[in-house]
Design a protein around this motif. Structure first.
Motif, PDB file in Angstrom:
ATOM      1  N   GLU A 389      -5.500   3.320   0.462  1.00 45.16           N
ATOM      2  CA  GLU A 389      -6.293   3.071  -0.751  1.00 45.16           C
ATOM      3  C   GLU A 389      -5.394   2.903  -1.975  1.00 45.16           C
ATOM      4  N   LEU A 390      -4.327   3.707  -2.017  1.00 47.82           N
ATOM      5  CA  LEU A 390      -3.432   3.672  -3.181  1.00 47.82           C
ATOM      6  C   LEU A 390      -2.611   2.382  -3.246  1.00 47.82           C
ATOM      7  N   ARG A 391      -2.564   1.624  -2.155  1.00 52.92           N
ATOM      8  CA  ARG A 391      -1.867   0.325  -2.187  1.00 52.92           C
ATOM      9  C   ARG A 391      -2.528  -0.628  -3.187  1.00 52.92           C
ATOM     10  N   LYS A 392      -3.805  -0.352  -3.507  1.00 53.39           N
ATOM     11  CA  LYS A 392      -4.552  -1.272  -4.378  1.00 53.39           C
ATOM     12  C   LYS A 392      -4.203  -1.114  -5.856  1.00 53.39           C
ATOM     13  N   ILE A 393      -3.528  -0.007  -6.203  1.00 56.41           N
ATOM     14  CA  ILE A 393      -3.168   0.190  -7.618  1.00 56.41           C
ATOM     15  C   ILE A 393      -1.648   0.231  -7.766  1.00 56.41           C
ATOM     16  N   SER A 394      -1.174   0.097  -9.017  1.00 54.97           N
ATOM     17  CA  SER A 394       0.280   0.110  -9.240  1.00 54.97           C
ATOM     18  C   SER A 394       0.615   0.976 -10.453  1.00 54.97           C
ATOM     19  N   TYR A 395       1.708   1.721 -10.312  1.00 56.05           N
ATOM     20  CA  TYR A 395       2.235   2.505 -11.435  1.00 56.05           C
ATOM     21  C   TYR A 395       3.649   2.019 -11.782  1.00 56.05           C
ATOM     22  N   ALA A 396       3.865   0.687 -11.645  1.00 46.03           N
ATOM     23  CA  ALA A 396       5.205   0.130 -11.839  1.00 46.03           C
ATOM     24  C   ALA A 396       5.745   0.353 -13.249  1.00 46.03           C
ATOM     25  N   ASP A 397       4.837   0.456 -14.224  1.00 46.60           N
ATOM     26  CA  ASP A 397       5.291   0.634 -15.622  1.00 46.60           C
ATOM     27  C   ASP A 397       5.214   2.092 -16.068  1.00 46.60           C
TER      28      ASP A 397
END
Length: 681
Positions: A389-397
């Motif tokens: 499920e967490l693959r769908k969001i990003s915390y890249a910044d």
């Protein structure tokens, strides 16, 4: 105190994750008797043993054992199960099944891995609902019936009534995010490690983080990870046992059709069906197709690849695990850390540049029984679904509010660091709430994992990759922090301090075409002017080069010093190829300095390298590929470089950062080189 903390943690787990945790020693206990993947086992344990009551757990374990004994198909008992199915008419089995379309009859047919039966018709809806049945297969609980039709003997007697894939039916991610707030950072990290079956109390914080990094490909789309290290450190364990969403390609040989897209059947390959494709034993990776590595490079860079007339997209991460057979110090001195890869990949800097992270597998200790936990962790299937499920969001910044990256990072480096940061934040702080200290720690780790890739690229590709001094800048006080790579420190080929008379270092091209470090060692004794040499093997050019040096000193020694004698002394020269890249022929000038050094009893100035060479006629020869040669000097620990004046014109090709690392001393002739190398005014 520890007992109290543990009780508190158990209460938190019961409150926020009731029914979703399992005692990992139960998994171990049953796993030893049944060769099923962990997620299959824990699916059953989750159904029957989610209680905290010992009596309920014991009853649940017996239940699971019974189910596995009666329904799990062992390959050697396949015929017994088929016989039972025939006698009883109906039977439930646990097996890995794969499905393919029989386009002649327009029906989907299943193949049972352990049961050994194939061409069993299966309803279209299962192929549509569970696509991974069509690609490699998945573990399922299958209700089978047996019906033999006397009138149609060609008809398959096996009938599939119901297929239940062994996966969690649903997941509420908001529930997980809300629950995370009730755990400290250390508690959560330990819970994640226990969920993979490891006992965190046996590891320090660094090793815990390295274990956690193995999970990033499961939680981050299109993430390329490499881990090379000794055997027995669990490199492939995570990808084989922990998640039903990853596939481990063993043996290494594969095809473009299997991995990417089959143009014959118009079906996606592994990258379209799985979250993570891991290659075990990278040394054996081999494509049957010529363009395999090229397509893989394209996919690793962009998450897409062209097959036929169209471009296909996929989100699977790529993982490469393998063994390093020597110590890291030895590998770093003689080659580079990507050396175990097959040549077609190990020598392709464009392929290696696509790696986002290189986990130093040699820092993870070999697994012992006490490293496996007996404590509670998430049911692996539930944990896998959280990661999916967490693959769908990003915390890249995530680090942007506190830090910015230094100017040595190019676009690929920035993407790699951001992906690693995003993956670790999702694992450690799925709710997106983290402290400044925590994000700084994650950022440092991400920079180091990418820098390890860049350091090796510098060895392989030379000046194109010289900018490896990764750093980040604090936005508050503008302090710049540089992030080192542990294995690059110490163990330099060229030691600091004064050496012995006759010990001289030079850097030049070897037989293989690579640039390496060579050490000349001299011994002198009373004699009649004999000159012997060792270490050169059968290399004729190298032997001629040192012979030329001795003849030059015979003719011109008095110009350096009257005390150099080639009639009353014997000389023994030993030449070492310190990087193991093949002997060099550029030895005449360094040999002149080495013989003069031992004859005069004067050591060379400290941390110095002598570049350039001398022709038979006494002409000074300039340095080829000056920038790359200086980069090798720096990596090998040199602080001073003796350079022929003829190379001064090439200094414009050397980056200013690299030039600033040395004290450069120019010489005009062989005699001048001797005086300056030995510090004689």
């Amino acid at each position: 105190m520890i007992e109290t903390e543990h009780t508190e943690l158990m209460e938190k787990l019961q409150t926020h994750f009731a029914g979703k945790i399992v005692r990992k020693d139960l998994t171990k206990k049953i796993k030893e008797g049944a060769n099923v993947p962990v997620y299959v086992l824990e699916y059953l344990l989750g159904m029957y043993c989610s209680s905290m009551d010992e009596a309920d757990i014991e009853a649940g374990v017996q239940n699971v054992k019974t189910i596995l004994a009666e329904n799990y198909v062992r390959p050697d008992e396949a015929q017994k199960i088929i016989s039972k199915l025939r006698e009883m008419g109906r039977y439930t089995v646990i097996d890995k099944i794969s499905v393919k379309l029989n386009y002649k009859d327009d029906v989907y047919e299943a193949e049972f891995s352990n049961l050994g039966i194939k061409n069993v018709p299966i309803a279209n809806k299962y192929a549509a609902d569970y696509e991974r049945l069509l690609c490699g297969g998945i573990w399922c609980i299958v209700q089978l019936e047996y019906f033999y039709d006397e009138g149609d003997k060609n008809r398959c007697p096996f009938v599939i009534c119901k297929v239940t894939p062994i996966q969690m039916p649903s997941l509420d991610l908001e529930e997980v995010k809300a629950a995370r707030a009730h755990f400290t950072d250390d508690e959560w990290l330990d819970l994640l490690l226990r969920s993979t079956g490891m006992e965190p109390s046996g590891f320090n914080k660094r090793v815990k983080c390295l274990h956690l990094a193995r999970l990033i490909p499961l939680i981050e789309n299109n993430y390329n990870l490499c881990e090379l290290g000794p055997r027995g450190t669990g490199k492939s364990h995570v990808y084989k046992e922990i998640s039903p969403n990853s596939i481990l390609v063993s043996g290494g040989q594969t095809t473009v059709a299997n991995l990417f897209y089959n143009m014959g059947s118009k079906t996606m390959g592994l990258v379209g069906m799985w979250d993570c494709v891991a290659f075990d034993e990278v040394a054996g990776i081999k494509f049957k197709d010529q363009d395999g590595v090229q397509i893989m490079k394209d996919y690793m860079a962009s998450g897409s690849f062209a097959r036929g007339k169209e471009e296909k997209n996929a989100s699977a991460s790529m993982v490469f695990v393998g063994n390093i057979n020597q110590s890291v110090d030895t590998v770093l001195k003689t080659s580079h850390l990507f050396d175990p890869f097959p040549d077609v990949m190990a020598n392709d800097s464009a392929f290696l540049d696509r790696m986002h992270c290189y986990i130093p597998g040699w820092e993870i200790p070999k697994y012992r029984p006490e490293f496996f936990t007996d404590d509670y962790g998430f049911i692996t299937d539930y944990f896998s679904e959280i990661m999916r499920e967490l693959r769908k969001i990003s915390y890249a910044d995530a680090y942007d509010q506190y830090f910015k990256l230094g100017n040595n990072l190019n676009q690929r480096d920035v993407i790699a660091v951001k992906k690693t940061v995003s993956g670790l934040v999702k694992l450690l702080h799925p709710d997106g709430n983290f402290t400044r200290e925590s994000i700084e720690e994650i950022l440092r780790f991400a920079l180091e994992m990418r820098r390890r890739v860049k350091e090796q690229l510098k060895k392989i590709g030379g000046m194109e990759f010289y900018d490896v001094n990764f750093s980040y800048i604090d936005k508050e006080n503008f302090n710049e922090e540089y992030v080192p790579v542990p294995e690059q420190g110490g163990g330099k080929l060229i030691p600091e301090g004064m050496g012995k008379p006759g010990h001289i270092y030079t850097v030049s091209h070897g037989k293989s075409g690579m640039i390496g470090v060579y050490k000349i060692e001299m011994q002198m004794s009373s004699g009649t002017g004999k000159f012997e040499k060792t270490g050169l093997g059968s290399d004729r050019e190298a032997k001629e080069a040192v012979e030329t040096a001795y003849r030059y000193l015979k003719a011109n020694g008095k110009n350096i010093s009257g005390t150099i004698s080639t009639t009353t002394k014997d000389y023994l020269m030993h030449v070492q190829d310190l990087n193991g890249i093949g002997m060099t022929k550029m030895l005449t000038l360094p040999a002149v300095v080495a013989i003069a050094s031992v004859a005069l009893g004067k050591p060379s100035i400290s941390s110095a390298v002598i570049l350039g060479d001398l022709s038979i006629g006494g002409t000074i020869i300039k340095v080829e590929e000056l920038a790359n040669t200086l980069q090798v000097c720096l990596d090998s620990g040199a602080k001073k470089v003796l350079l022929p004046i003829t190379s001064a014109a090439d200094l414009g090709t050397v980056p200013a950062e690299l030039m600033g690392c040395f004290n450069i001393i120019f010489y005009q002739s062989a005699e001048d080189a001797v005086f300056k190398a030995l510090g004689v005014e």
